[in-house]
Write a protein that holds these residues in place. Structure first.
Motif, PDB file in Angstrom:
ATOM      1  N   ILE A 125       8.367   4.457   6.610  1.00  0.00           N
ATOM      2  CA  ILE A 125       6.937   4.767   6.643  1.00  0.00           C
ATOM      3  C   ILE A 125       6.563   5.706   5.498  1.00  0.00           C
ATOM      4  CG2 ILE A 125       5.105   5.809   8.031  1.00  0.00           C
ATOM      5  CD1 ILE A 125       6.865   5.049  10.514  1.00  0.00           C
ATOM      6  N   MET A 126       5.747   5.200   4.558  1.00  0.00           N
ATOM      7  CA  MET A 126       5.380   6.001   3.384  1.00  0.00           C
ATOM      8  C   MET A 126       3.964   5.753   2.886  1.00  0.00           C
ATOM      9  SD  MET A 126       8.726   5.873   0.951  1.00  0.00           S
ATOM     10  CE  MET A 126       8.785   4.074   0.875  1.00  0.00           C
ATOM     11  N   GLY A 127       3.518   4.482   2.935  1.00  0.00           N
ATOM     12  CA  GLY A 127       2.220   4.194   2.339  1.00  0.00           C
ATOM     13  C   GLY A 127       1.780   2.762   2.585  1.00  0.00           C
ATOM     14  N   ASP A 128       0.647   2.408   1.984  1.00  0.00           N
ATOM     15  CA  ASP A 128       0.079   1.068   2.123  1.00  0.00           C
ATOM     16  C   ASP A 128      -0.980   0.889   1.041  1.00  0.00           C
ATOM     17  OD1 ASP A 128      -0.242  -1.464   3.158  1.00  0.00           O
ATOM     18  OD2 ASP A 128      -1.034  -0.826   5.092  1.00  0.00           O
ATOM     19  N   ASP A 129      -1.354  -0.347   0.791  1.00  0.00           N
ATOM     20  CA  ASP A 129      -2.407  -0.660  -0.179  1.00  0.00           C
ATOM     21  C   ASP A 129      -2.121  -0.053  -1.554  1.00  0.00           C
ATOM     22  OD1 ASP A 129      -3.898  -2.068   1.762  1.00  0.00           O
ATOM     23  OD2 ASP A 129      -4.752  -0.179   2.496  1.00  0.00           O
ATOM     24  N   GLY A 130      -0.852  -0.006  -1.936  1.00  0.00           N
ATOM     25  CA  GLY A 130      -0.486   0.439  -3.267  1.00  0.00           C
ATOM     26  C   GLY A 130      -0.408   1.936  -3.458  1.00  0.00           C
ATOM     27  N   LYS A 131      -0.528   2.713  -2.367  1.00  0.00           N
ATOM     28  CA  LYS A 131      -0.477   4.176  -2.527  1.00  0.00           C
ATOM     29  C   LYS A 131       0.200   4.824  -1.326  1.00  0.00           C
ATOM     30  CE  LYS A 131      -5.231   4.727  -0.750  1.00  0.00           C
ATOM     31  NZ  LYS A 131      -5.474   3.297  -0.518  1.00  0.00           N
ATOM     32  N   LEU A 132       0.668   6.059  -1.548  1.00  0.00           N
ATOM     33  CA  LEU A 132       1.323   6.818  -0.490  1.00  0.00           C
ATOM     34  C   LEU A 132       0.302   7.316   0.533  1.00  0.00           C
ATOM     35  CD1 LEU A 132       3.684   8.881  -2.790  1.00  0.00           C
ATOM     36  CD2 LEU A 132       4.470   7.290  -1.036  1.00  0.00           C
TER      37      LEU A 132
END
Length: 274
Positions: A111-118
């Motif tokens: 679990i870190m990010g989504d949609d190209g960003k953290l």
């Protein structure tokens, strides 16, 4: 109900909102699994609100793992999610490596990010820590953003199948065995793209993306997928079931006024049975 397969969930616990442990525990318990948990952090609320408080529980985790070892507690699977620090990442990685040597299934949702960003509160230090955990995973379940970060590859708006296979190849070089990359768009089609180590096979499962965002859907996906695998289902069947459950739960919660709270899983657990 006969509870089977003791499973340890290593993830954060939100006080307000159905994400991480608050989402996974009811889902996996409903599936008949014996769910135990080790919180990596106590979080005031889902990070989507933009303001939050996080209590790092690393010291508690260290002491708890020692107590469990003395008591001889054993698990069939360990599932890891949100990690707070480098020290905590090393602690969890070392524990997972010891468990893997005893034949315990290791499942990692980085679990870190989504949609190209953290996500809020995450950094490149988080990426480094998650690489450690992925290195001992029997199943790694990153979304496309997380897979790109782990592989050190750029996030592409329109990746091709070869790009995703290359990402998966890099995760396997790190040490992951089977990989499911969620929320990737290939040739205009949203899909979960996977590599099944047991069959040495790549496959993609398409889905229609609903125009809404709830935090915690990845946690529900992971919970159902792992539960199915522990019940003897193969990877493709497990991923399909997880996709179906997440979509149906989203549909049932479309009218929610506060979507930052996540999906109210206890109100729709019956979809897991269908």
């Amino acid at each position: 109900m006969n509870m089977e397969h003791p499973v340890l969930l290593i993830n954060d616990m939100a006080g307000y909102g159905k994400v991480a442990l608050a989402a996974m525990i009811p889902v996996m318990s409903h599936m008949g699994l014996n769910v135990c948990n080790l919180p990596t952090a106590l979080v005031s609320n889902t990070l989507d609100y933009g303001k939050f408080e996080i209590l790092d529980t690393t010291e508690y985790m260290e002491h708890t793992l020692k107590v469990w070892e003395e008591l001889g507690f054993r698990f069939d699977a360990v599932s890891t999610g949100f990690i707070v620090s480098d020290v905590q990442a090393q602690l969890v990685t070392d524990y997972c490596l010891r468990q893997a040597q005893q034949g315990v299934l290791i499942f990692c949702d980085p679990i870190m990010g989504d949609d190209g960003k953290l996500y809020n509160g995450m950094s490149m230090e988080t990426v480094k820590n998650m690489r450690k955990l992925v290195s001992c995973a029997d199943y790694a379940v990153p979304n496309y953003t997380e897979a790109a970060l782990l592989a050190g590859e750029p996030y592409l708006e329109s990746p091709e199948e070869g790009d995703i296979r290359r990402l998966i190849g890099k995760l396997r070089e790190i040490g992951a065995k089977s990989v499911a990359v969620t929320s990737v768009r290939l040739q205009g089609v949203d899909q979960v793209y996977c590599y099944d180590a047991a069959l040495d096979r790549y496959f993609g499962l398409p889905f229609d993306c609903l125009p809404v965002r709830f935090p915690g859907t990845g946690d529900i996906f992971s919970a159902v997928m792992l539960g199915q695998i522990l019940k003897g289902k193969d990877m493709e069947e497990s991923v399909r079931k997880a996709m179906t459950v997440v979509r149906r739960m989203i549909e049932l919660n479309l009218g929610s006024e506060d979507k930052y709270k996540g999906i109210l899983v206890e109100s729709c657990l019956e979809v897991i049975d269908s």
